[in-house]
Write a protein that holds these residues in place. Sequence first.
Motif, PDB file in Angstrom:
ATOM      1  N   MET A   1      43.958  61.714  40.044  1.00  0.00           N
ATOM      2  CA  MET A   1      43.484  61.785  38.668  1.00  0.00           C
ATOM      3  C   MET A   1      41.960  61.802  38.619  1.00  0.00           C
ATOM      4  SD  MET A   1      44.714  62.015  35.718  1.00  0.00           S
ATOM      5  CE  MET A   1      44.337  61.810  34.028  1.00  0.00           C
ATOM      6  N   ALA A   2      41.333  60.992  39.484  1.00  0.00           N
ATOM      7  CA  ALA A   2      39.874  60.952  39.523  1.00  0.00           C
ATOM      8  C   ALA A   2      39.316  62.289  39.991  1.00  0.00           C
ATOM      9  CB  ALA A   2      39.406  59.828  40.433  1.00  0.00           C
ATOM     10  N   LEU A   3      40.005  62.922  40.939  1.00  0.00           N
ATOM     11  CA  LEU A   3      39.561  64.223  41.418  1.00  0.00           C
ATOM     12  C   LEU A   3      39.624  65.262  40.304  1.00  0.00           C
ATOM     13  CD1 LEU A   3      38.665  66.027  43.771  1.00  0.00           C
ATOM     14  CD2 LEU A   3      41.085  66.396  44.272  1.00  0.00           C
ATOM     15  N   LEU A   4      40.683  65.232  39.518  1.00  0.00           N
ATOM     16  CA  LEU A   4      40.823  66.164  38.400  1.00  0.00           C
ATOM     17  C   LEU A   4      39.715  65.958  37.379  1.00  0.00           C
ATOM     18  CD1 LEU A   4      42.521  68.378  37.097  1.00  0.00           C
ATOM     19  CD2 LEU A   4      43.861  66.578  35.998  1.00  0.00           C
ATOM     20  N   LYS A   5      39.367  64.705  37.124  1.00  0.00           N
ATOM     21  CA  LYS A   5      38.289  64.404  36.180  1.00  0.00           C
ATOM     22  C   LYS A   5      36.960  64.944  36.705  1.00  0.00           C
ATOM     23  CE  LYS A   5      36.200  60.562  33.679  1.00  0.00           C
ATOM     24  NZ  LYS A   5      36.213  59.104  33.460  1.00  0.00           N
ATOM     25  N   LYS A   6      36.694  64.744  37.993  1.00  0.00           N
ATOM     26  CA  LYS A   6      35.460  65.254  38.586  1.00  0.00           C
ATOM     27  C   LYS A   6      35.400  66.771  38.546  1.00  0.00           C
ATOM     28  CE  LYS A   6      34.545  61.398  41.677  1.00  0.00           C
ATOM     29  NZ  LYS A   6      34.400  60.949  43.058  1.00  0.00           N
ATOM     30  N   LEU A   7      36.536  67.419  38.809  1.00  0.00           N
ATOM     31  CA  LEU A   7      36.573  68.880  38.757  1.00  0.00           C
ATOM     32  C   LEU A   7      36.327  69.403  37.337  1.00  0.00           C
ATOM     33  CD1 LEU A   7      39.509  69.737  41.184  1.00  0.00           C
ATOM     34  CD2 LEU A   7      37.072  70.156  41.516  1.00  0.00           C
ATOM     35  N   CYS A   8      36.885  68.718  36.345  1.00  0.00           N
ATOM     36  CA  CYS A   8      36.673  69.124  34.953  1.00  0.00           C
ATOM     37  C   CYS A   8      35.211  68.952  34.556  1.00  0.00           C
ATOM     38  CB  CYS A   8      37.572  68.324  34.013  1.00  0.00           C
ATOM     39  SG  CYS A   8      39.296  68.822  34.081  1.00  0.00           S
ATOM     40  N   LEU A   9      34.595  67.855  34.978  1.00  0.00           N
ATOM     41  CA  LEU A   9      33.181  67.646  34.677  1.00  0.00           C
ATOM     42  C   LEU A   9      32.309  68.675  35.381  1.00  0.00           C
ATOM     43  CD1 LEU A   9      32.878  63.755  34.748  1.00  0.00           C
ATOM     44  CD2 LEU A   9      32.712  65.268  32.766  1.00  0.00           C
ATOM     45  N   LEU A  10      32.658  69.020  36.613  1.00  0.00           N
ATOM     46  CA  LEU A  10      31.922  70.044  37.343  1.00  0.00           C
ATOM     47  C   LEU A  10      32.053  71.394  36.659  1.00  0.00           C
ATOM     48  CD1 LEU A  10      30.294  70.788  39.891  1.00  0.00           C
ATOM     49  CD2 LEU A  10      32.481  71.244  41.004  1.00  0.00           C
ATOM     50  N   LEU A  11      33.252  71.737  36.236  1.00  0.00           N
ATOM     51  CA  LEU A  11      33.483  72.996  35.530  1.00  0.00           C
ATOM     52  C   LEU A  11      32.714  73.028  34.215  1.00  0.00           C
ATOM     53  CD1 LEU A  11      35.031  75.679  35.444  1.00  0.00           C
ATOM     54  CD2 LEU A  11      36.843  74.470  34.247  1.00  0.00           C
ATOM     55  N   LEU A  12      32.722  71.932  33.490  1.00  0.00           N
ATOM     56  CA  LEU A  12      31.988  71.854  32.236  1.00  0.00           C
ATOM     57  C   LEU A  12      30.480  72.013  32.471  1.00  0.00           C
ATOM     58  CD1 LEU A  12      32.237  71.318  29.171  1.00  0.00           C
ATOM     59  CD2 LEU A  12      31.904  68.910  29.690  1.00  0.00           C
ATOM     60  N   GLY A  13      29.976  71.384  33.526  1.00  0.00           N
ATOM     61  CA  GLY A  13      28.560  71.517  33.869  1.00  0.00           C
ATOM     62  C   GLY A  13      28.194  72.949  34.232  1.00  0.00           C
ATOM     63  N   LEU A  14      29.054  73.609  35.008  1.00  0.00           N
ATOM     64  CA  LEU A  14      28.801  74.999  35.375  1.00  0.00           C
ATOM     65  C   LEU A  14      28.810  75.920  34.158  1.00  0.00           C
ATOM     66  CD1 LEU A  14      30.826  75.352  38.701  1.00  0.00           C
ATOM     67  CD2 LEU A  14      28.344  75.347  38.417  1.00  0.00           C
ATOM     68  N   VAL A  15      29.736  75.690  33.244  1.00  0.00           N
ATOM     69  CA  VAL A  15      29.790  76.488  32.013  1.00  0.00           C
ATOM     70  C   VAL A  15      28.520  76.274  31.192  1.00  0.00           C
ATOM     71  CG1 VAL A  15      30.995  76.734  29.806  1.00  0.00           C
ATOM     72  CG2 VAL A  15      32.294  76.652  31.915  1.00  0.00           C
ATOM     73  N   ALA A  16      28.058  75.032  31.096  1.00  0.00           N
ATOM     74  CA  ALA A  16      26.829  74.746  30.345  1.00  0.00           C
ATOM     75  C   ALA A  16      25.627  75.442  30.977  1.00  0.00           C
ATOM     76  CB  ALA A  16      26.603  73.237  30.269  1.00  0.00           C
ATOM     77  N   ILE A  17      25.546  75.425  32.301  1.00  0.00           N
ATOM     78  CA  ILE A  17      24.440  76.091  32.989  1.00  0.00           C
ATOM     79  C   ILE A  17      24.500  77.597  32.762  1.00  0.00           C
ATOM     80  CG2 ILE A  17      23.540  76.667  35.282  1.00  0.00           C
ATOM     81  CD1 ILE A  17      24.245  73.778  36.101  1.00  0.00           C
ATOM     82  N   LEU A  18      25.692  78.168  32.860  1.00  0.00           N
ATOM     83  CA  LEU A  18      25.826  79.607  32.626  1.00  0.00           C
ATOM     84  C   LEU A  18      25.471  79.987  31.191  1.00  0.00           C
ATOM     85  CD1 LEU A  18      29.039  80.453  34.669  1.00  0.00           C
ATOM     86  CD2 LEU A  18      26.676  81.048  35.201  1.00  0.00           C
TER      87      LEU A  18
END
Length: 97
Positions: A1-18
């Motif tokens: 579950m923690a890994l999924l949360k980290k992946l979602c935050l990483l994806l959200l960060g990448l979308v914000a940067i893009l």
Amino acid sequence: MALLKKLCLLLLGLVAILLGIGLVLTNPDTITIDFFGRELGPLPRGLWLLAALFAGCLMGVLASLPMLLRLRRRVHVLNQQLIKLRVAPARAQNKTE
């Protein structure tokens, strides 16, 4: 579950940067901001928009900080009271035995 949360935050960060890069690239016109009689260098309009967004987010966080600190202090006080209430019955039971 923690890994999924980290992946979602990483994806959200990448979308914000893009989105930020896209904003800067689609608004390449350079403008100069006059702030209280002082000119701030010519930068792309998209970069000024990102700077304004960042400044607004920072002000929002700083404005909510006193309330957050008050609530954390209140939680600490309530936890201390809860510990005292849990210990009191155990002490009373030990005295009766």
